[in-house]
Structure formats: structure tokens, C-alpha cells
Design an enzyme around this catalytic site. Sequence first.
Site, PDB file in Angstrom:
ATOM      1  N   GLY A  80       0.884  -1.144   0.000  1.00  0.00           N
ATOM      2  CA  GLY A  80       0.000   0.000   0.000  1.00  0.00           C
ATOM      3  C   GLY A  80       0.926   1.199   0.000  1.00  0.00           C
ATOM      4  O   GLY A  80       2.112   1.069   0.315  1.00  0.00           O
ATOM      5  N   CYS A 111       4.991  -5.025  -2.844  1.00  0.00           N
ATOM      6  CA  CYS A 111       4.479  -3.767  -3.383  1.00  0.00           C
ATOM      7  C   CYS A 111       5.360  -2.584  -2.939  1.00  0.00           C
ATOM      8  O   CYS A 111       6.503  -2.482  -3.338  1.00  0.00           O
ATOM      9  CB  CYS A 111       3.014  -3.608  -2.978  1.00  0.00           C
ATOM     10  SG  CYS A 111       2.125  -2.276  -3.776  1.00  0.00           S
ATOM     11  N   HIS A 112       4.816  -1.684  -2.111  1.00  0.00           N
ATOM     12  CA  HIS A 112       5.581  -0.548  -1.597  1.00  0.00           C
ATOM     13  C   HIS A 112       6.307  -0.891  -0.288  1.00  0.00           C
ATOM     14  O   HIS A 112       7.025  -0.058   0.248  1.00  0.00           O
ATOM     15  CB  HIS A 112       4.660   0.654  -1.360  1.00  0.00           C
ATOM     16  CG  HIS A 112       4.180   1.308  -2.614  1.00  0.00           C
ATOM     17  ND1 HIS A 112       3.154   0.795  -3.376  1.00  0.00           N
ATOM     18  CD2 HIS A 112       4.590   2.424  -3.242  1.00  0.00           C
ATOM     19  CE1 HIS A 112       2.945   1.576  -4.417  1.00  0.00           C
ATOM     20  NE2 HIS A 112       3.802   2.576  -4.367  1.00  0.00           N
ATOM     21  N   GLY A 113       6.113  -2.102   0.218  1.00  0.00           N
ATOM     22  CA  GLY A 113       6.768  -2.532   1.457  1.00  0.00           C
ATOM     23  C   GLY A 113       8.278  -2.360   1.461  1.00  0.00           C
ATOM     24  O   GLY A 113       8.864  -2.043   2.494  1.00  0.00           O
ATOM     25  N   TRP A 115      10.014   0.034   0.772  1.00  0.00           N
ATOM     26  CA  TRP A 115      10.455   1.328   1.287  1.00  0.00           C
ATOM     27  C   TRP A 115      11.089   1.148   2.666  1.00  0.00           C
ATOM     28  O   TRP A 115      12.074   1.813   2.987  1.00  0.00           O
ATOM     29  CB  TRP A 115       9.297   2.313   1.379  1.00  0.00           C
ATOM     30  CG  TRP A 115       9.129   3.202   0.178  1.00  0.00           C
ATOM     31  CD1 TRP A 115      10.082   3.550  -0.741  1.00  0.00           C
ATOM     32  CD2 TRP A 115       7.929   3.867  -0.210  1.00  0.00           C
ATOM     33  NE1 TRP A 115       9.533   4.380  -1.680  1.00  0.00           N
ATOM     34  CE2 TRP A 115       8.219   4.595  -1.376  1.00  0.00           C
ATOM     35  CE3 TRP A 115       6.646   3.914   0.320  1.00  0.00           C
ATOM     36  CZ2 TRP A 115       7.267   5.383  -2.024  1.00  0.00           C
ATOM     37  CZ3 TRP A 115       5.703   4.690  -0.325  1.00  0.00           C
ATOM     38  CH2 TRP A 115       6.013   5.420  -1.486  1.00  0.00           C
TER      39      TRP A 115
END
Length: 188
Positions: A80, A111-113, A115
Amino acid sequence: MDTLKGVRVAILVTDGFEQVELTQPREALNEAGAETQIVSPKSQRVRGWNFTDWGEEFGVDVALDSARPDDFDALLLPGGVMNPDTLRMLPNAMDFVKAFFDAGKPVASICHGPWSVIEVGAARGRRIAAWPSLKTDLKNAGAEWVNEEVVVDRNLVTSRKPDDIPAFNRETIKMFSSARQPRAARSA
């Protein structure tokens, strides 16, 4: 199945995590015998994001302030956009993530994990699958962004998006099965 019997998995999230990136991997981990717990800087409930709008609320099992990485064998980082963007700004959340990498424990991120993987300095020298908008961030962190459904690089499993969840779950279960430790070893 009891492939993951005895494996304790922390799922680190705050509001705005992509709901299917928590629910489907958690279900697969639980079915494989793992004990999963939602860890969050929010003390009681977190709210998912369901593709284009707010999703369901989920109970927090362990408040981040009282969570100890030593109590867990592996870490799951759902994506997310809002969730990892918020978490990477919280020093105690990044300390929690970093502890898993420092201990060589398995981490799965989708996904955006990634980061969070970037923020704790664990991306350098790795091949990482993530949402395409992270390509430049990963490159700048010394990692190689890979456009594949799942990538395993040492103790890290990564995937790009919800469509990749079946492959992500398969590889996460394989990797997390190596994290099984006897309870006595954990409390020593």
C-alpha cells in the site's frame, strides 16, 4: 499443514496497508501452521486500503512500543502507499525492521513494502521486486529493481503487486520454514 509450526511472524502495518497484501499472506502463513501477529504503532485497530478506498479494520495484536523482534522468527511487510510511507518515518518502526535484518531473520515484503527495506539500509546489493514506482528509490539505495512476480535474495522475499501474491506466498512459506526455532532457544 504444519510447515511453519512454531514459527512466529510479525506483520508490521499501520493504517493504509493494501488489505489483500496482509490478509492473503496471513491466511497462507496461518494455514501452514505459523502464528501471525499484527504489530502496529496504533494500539488497538488498523485500517486497510482496498485497492481504491478504505477497507476493513483489523485488531492489533502487539503494540509496536511493546513489540520485541526477539519474540518473532520472521517479518511480513505488506505494501500500500500510505502504510510504508508512514512507517518509514517512525524510528521505532524502522528499528523493529532493522533488527530482523541485523539478526539474519527472514523478511517478506510486497508492493511498496520495500520502502522499509530501503530505509533501514538493507536494500544495497540486493535484487528486489517492488511496485514500479520504487524502481528509482531502489536504484538510489544500491539495489536492483526486478520486474518479476517474486524474487528471493538471501533472507528477503519480494513481489511487485497483489497479482503476485500466490508466488509471494509460496516463496515466503519456503523461506520462513527455515526460521523455525524451538521455544526454549527463543527464551534463552
